[in-house]
Every structure is written in structure tokens, then in C-alpha cells.
Design an enzyme around this catalytic site. Structure first.
Site, PDB file in Angstrom:
ATOM      1  N   HIS A  76     -35.421   9.343   7.626  1.00 26.01           N
ATOM      2  CA  HIS A  76     -35.413   9.199   9.081  1.00 26.01           C
ATOM      3  C   HIS A  76     -35.837   7.779   9.449  1.00 26.01           C
ATOM      4  CE1 HIS A  76     -36.002  10.148  13.322  1.00 26.01           C
ATOM      5  NE2 HIS A  76     -37.173   9.489  13.236  1.00 26.01           N
ATOM      6  N   GLY A 123      -1.828  -3.130  -6.994  1.00 26.07           N
ATOM      7  CA  GLY A 123      -0.873  -2.260  -6.314  1.00 26.07           C
ATOM      8  C   GLY A 123      -0.866  -2.418  -4.802  1.00 26.07           C
ATOM      9  N   THR A 124      -0.281  -1.424  -4.145  1.00 23.88           N
ATOM     10  CA  THR A 124      -0.228  -1.435  -2.681  1.00 23.88           C
ATOM     11  C   THR A 124      -1.619  -1.489  -2.080  1.00 23.88           C
ATOM     12  OG1 THR A 124       1.886  -0.251  -2.574  1.00 23.88           O
ATOM     13  CG2 THR A 124       0.440  -0.074  -0.660  1.00 23.88           C
ATOM     14  N   CYS A 125      -2.534  -0.712  -2.633  1.00 21.61           N
ATOM     15  CA  CYS A 125      -3.873  -0.582  -2.061  1.00 21.61           C
ATOM     16  C   CYS A 125      -4.556  -1.924  -1.874  1.00 21.61           C
ATOM     17  CB  CYS A 125      -4.727   0.331  -2.940  1.00 21.61           C
ATOM     18  SG  CYS A 125      -6.419   0.520  -2.364  1.00 21.61           S
ATOM     19  N   GLU A 174       3.118  -4.667 -14.771  1.00 22.01           N
ATOM     20  CA  GLU A 174       3.010  -4.744 -13.310  1.00 22.01           C
ATOM     21  C   GLU A 174       4.132  -5.621 -12.753  1.00 22.01           C
ATOM     22  OE1 GLU A 174       2.632  -4.607  -9.635  1.00 22.01           O
ATOM     23  OE2 GLU A 174       1.107  -3.425 -10.698  1.00 22.01           O
ATOM     24  N   THR A 227       0.484 -10.125  -8.729  1.00 17.64           N
ATOM     25  CA  THR A 227      -0.948  -9.820  -8.735  1.00 17.64           C
ATOM     26  C   THR A 227      -1.149  -8.337  -9.009  1.00 17.64           C
ATOM     27  OG1 THR A 227      -0.886  -9.518  -6.334  1.00 17.64           O
ATOM     28  CG2 THR A 227      -1.585 -11.679  -7.160  1.00 17.64           C
TER      29      THR A 227
END
Length: 470
Positions: free
Chosen positions: A449, A41-43, A34, A38
Site C-alpha cells: 500500500h 519479426g513483425t513484433c 530470416e 533485421t
């Protein structure tokens, strides 16, 4: 002596870390490389997670200022932007730390550095201090994700002209925010800053917002966003941004290029470039290895996610398909299982897509436009939230559920929801479509409901013209 692994995954975003964990569960010796400090990734770092934190916080501010009084709650909220951004950062840290924990728990070696594919079974890693290490493995999975798409002549400085990354950390609320692109990112971040006090103008090249989304849903969302105060300039393009200490001027021209058309100059304190994303395949050394790319720089793979080079695989945003974290996760699971000698599969016909505006939009399957273009005969069942009991008492009656079913077999072909909590409601439609279910199956499934999901059942009933509460 280079250390040997069964699998090296390049990138620890949703696709990469899920692939690594699944492979480790199946008994493979796995390493993840990586480039960020950290994981996630981008997400997790500058995408899905921080944007949802700001969407949630800004919506809470909006509700406190404009919705509480109708429920008998008196409040006078005040924005503390620094604390809101800290709230966002805290959420990001919790998530990225969680991924690091999961990698450690599954005995996956996490290596922080920039990876280069040297060939089948060989990966080079350049560390931040300049040191280089070579790793060997049986298989490689490229899961490097995507980067922001840029526009010629508009240099992103993350101050005046910002990407989605910069828009997540603006130091103050811009008086005027101009958003280029009426896709998911532009509408989500535009709605955040509108709720925090910005005047928001969205400029879109096409003649509609949310290209690819069911047109009925897109029209409804645009109307609701305009009601909230967002402005739109469609069939238009931004050609220049003139910066000045007295204010920035943005040149907007017709998308057709007609200089005699409806051109204009707009004032903007910040310009957000949100015209999509591009696969992150630069600098990986792919060309030298024989890994082929298409004309959009996406990695070409077969039905098993393998490239032309045996042992080198790719998943997520770097291959064809929607750039969605959950699509990458499913591909990561499937690729890991295939590499481990098992069956792995992704059903691309049942991948949901969500726009986290207020109300939210959630869709899965085909739109009406796609079915018409394919010549498929279908029936429509539609139910508005104005007729849903829970939505009425919650004062969240904007939107509807629309179900598209095959005219002959009744099999559900697409579901489109615009509503509060649409992101949570779409899951049952994904499940029933995964099993080839019909509108009748959904209509005869008992729903609690009062819930918002009763509108999904009613829309299924409406396919056969027998909705109860309408």
C-alpha cells in the site's frame, strides 16, 4: 556439401528467436533463417515495439497538454512528429540489435534470406543477390508469423490506405483518420493519432468493439475512448474509398447489407485497415512437402507442435490460437524442449491479452460471456479504481478489476482489468491461475500500500462480498 544442423528455425520473431535460443541452451546446433535485414519479426520491427513507443510518446504529450496543470505544472507542449518517429525508430533499433546479439551470444548462425521447406530435414535459402543454398538438419521449426489482413477493393498503398505498418510512420498528422476495425490494432493506433491531433472515426462490422473481450470491459473502454474524442460507427462496413486531391471520400454502409439502411459518406485523409492478421504461410513450399493447412491457411500441428511430416514443426501465428507474441514465445520454448527430448508444454487457458490504450485493458482466462455459454456457475468480484487510494492521487481512476471464480470451488476462471498500467497488473493473476489458485488465495495475499494492485486484492475479496474499501 550442405551443412547439417540439429535445428533450423524459419523466422526470427518472438517465437522463432526464443525457440532458437532455448534449443541452443539445450546443446543443439541451431541456425535461424530470416527474410528481413533485421531480426525480431513483425513484433519488434513494425508491430508491438514501435506501436508501444508511439503510444507512450503520444500519451506523454497528452498528459503534458491536459494533465500537468492539475498537478501544479505549467507546460505548453509542441509536437515535433519527425523527432517522435525518430524516438520510435531508436527504440526499434535497440530491440532488433538486442536479438542479433542474443543469437550471436548463443552461437546461433543467423542467415538472411528467404526460406523454402524442401522436405523433412531440408531447407532452401534464396539470398537477396539471387544465390541459393541448401541446408540440412534434423528438425525444422516454422515460425514465420503473420501478415496484415486485407479487404477486397481496398488496395493498401501505405499513403492514403495504410496498414498498421504505414500507420506507424505517417509523415504528418492526418486531419481525419478513418480506422476500419475496432480490434486491438485499430484502437491502439487510432488512439495514438487522436492524441497527436487527428479526428478519428472507427468503423466496425460487429455491433461492439473488441470482439472476444469481456463485454463489460469493452463497453467501458468504448465509453472512455468516446470521452477522449474518438467516434465509432458500429454494425457498419466500408465499401469503397474514392481518392481525390480535394479529399478522400469513404463509403460506409450497414453491415447487414441493407442498402436502405443508415449509409453515409465520410471524409478521410488517411484510412487505416486494421481488420486482423493472417498466417504467413505462402511461398514456403509446404504443400509439396505434405504439410497440411486448415481452411484459414494455418499449419496443422499435434500437441507437440509437429506437423504431419515428422521433423517439421510450427509455432506462433502460423498455427491456431491467439496471435500474440508471448504465446509464440511460450510455444517456441516448448517446441525447443520437445525437439531436445524433454517435456514442453503451453497452458492455453492462462495466456494474457493486453490492449495498450489509455486506460489499458488486460485480461486472462474466461469472460462472463464464455462462462455463461458453457453453463459454468460462477461468482463475480468487482472493484473500481475510484476507490483505490493510489489511483485517486494519480488521477487515474477510470476502470475496474473484475474477477470471475467458480461458484463451487472458488478457483479463479478469469480476470479482467481496465486501468492505467493494467498490462503490469495482470501478471499476478496469471501466476495464481497457473497454480489453480482461488479468489480466497488472492484475497489473503498481502499487497503493498498504496498500489494500484490493491484493487486486484479488493476484487478478490469482493467475490465473497467482503471488499474493504467499497
Amino acid at each position: 556439401m550442405p551443412e547439417a544442423y540439429d535445428l533450423i528455425v524459419i523466422g526470427s520473431g518472438p517465437g522463432g528467436y526464443v525457440c532458437a535460443i532455448r534449443a541452443a541452451q539445450l546443446g543443439l546446433k541451431v541456425a535461424v533463417v530470416e527474410k528481413r535485414a533485421t531480426h525480431g519479426g513483425t513484433c519488434l520491427n513494425v508491430g508491438c515495439i514501435p506501436s508501444k513507443a508511439l503510444l507512450h510518446a503520444s500519451h506523454a504529450l497528452e498528459e503534458a497538454g491536459h494533465g500537468f496543470a492539475a498537478m501544479g505544472i505549467d507546460a505548453e507542449p509542441r509536437l515535433d512528429l519527425a523527432r517522435m518517429l525518430a524516438f520510435k525508430d531508436e527504440g526499434v533499433k535497440g530491440n532488433v540489435d538486442g536479438v542479433a546479439y542474443l543469437l550471436k551470444k548463443n552461437k546461433i548462425e543467423a542467415i538472411h534470406g528467404k526460406a523454402t521447406v524442401l522436405g523433412a530435414g531440408r531447407v532452401g535459402v534464396t539470398f537477396p543477390n539471387g544465390d541459393i543454398q541448401r541446408l540440412e538438419c534434423r528438425s525444422i521449426v516454422i515460425a514465420t508469423g503473420s501478415d496484415v489482413a486485407r479487404l477486397p477493393g481496398l488496395d493498401i498503398d501505405e499513403q492514403v490506405i495504410v496498414s498498421s505498418t504505414g500507420a506507424l510512420s505517417l509523415p504528418k498528422v492526418p486531419k481525419r483518420l478513418l480506422v476500419i476495425g475496432a480490434g486491438v490494432i485499430g484502437l491502439e493506433l487510432g488512439s495514438v493519432w487522436r492524441r497527436l491531433g487527428s479526428e478519428v472515426l472507427v468503423v466496425e462490422f460487429l455491433d461492439r468493439i473488441l470482439p472476444g473481450t469481456d463485454a463489460d470491459v469493452a463497453r467501458t473502454l468504448q465509453r472512455l475512448l468516446m470521452k477522449q474524442g474518438m467516434k465509432f460507427k458500429l454494425s457498419s462496413k466500408v465499401t469503397a474509398v474514392a481518392r481525390s486531391p480535394l479529399g478522400n471520400k469513404v463509403a460506409i454502409e450497414p453491415a447487414s447489407g441493407d442498402s436502405d439502411g443508415d449509409g453515409m459518406m465520410a471524409d478521410a485523409d488517411v484510412v487505416l485497415v486494421a481488420v486482423g492478421r493472417v498466417p504467413y504461410t505462402e511461398g514456403l513450399g509446404l504443400e509439396a512437402t505434405g504439410v497440411k493447412l486448415d481452411n484459414r491457411r494455418r499449419i496443422l500441428v499435434d500437441q507437440h507442435f509437429q506437423t504431419d511430416v515428422p521433423g517439421i514443426y510450427a509455432i506462433g501465428d502460423v498455427i491456431a490460437g491467439p496471435m500474440l507474441a508471448h504465446k509464440a514465445e511460450d510455444e517456441g520454448m516448448a517446441a525447443a524442449e520437445i525437439i531436445a527430448g524433454k517435456a514442453g508444454h503451453v497452458n492455453y487457458d492462462v495466456i494474457p491479452n493486453v490492449i495498450y490504450t489509455a486506460p489499458e485493458v488486460a485480461t486472462v482466462g474466461k469472460s462472463e460471456e464464455e462462462l455463461k455459454a458453457a453453463g459454468v456457475a460462477y461468482r463475480v468480484g468487482k472493484f473500481p479504481f475510484t476507490a483505490n487510494g493510489r489511483a485517486k492521487v494519480n488521477r487515474t481512476t477510470d476502470g475496474f478489476v473484475k474477477i470471475l471464480a467458480d461458484a463451487d470451488t472458488d478457483r479463479i476462471l478469469g480476470v479482467h482489468i481496465i486501468a492505467d498500467q493494467a498490462s503490469e497488473m495482470i501478471a499476478e493473476s496469471c501466476v495464481i491461475m497457473e497454480f489453480g489458485g482461488s479468489a480466497e488465495d488472492l484475497a489473503r495475499t498481502c499487497h503493498a500500500h498504496p498500489t494500484l494492485t490493491e484493487a486486484v486484492k479488493e476484487a478478490a475479496l469482493a467475490v465473497d462480498r467482503r471488499a474493504i474499501h467499497m
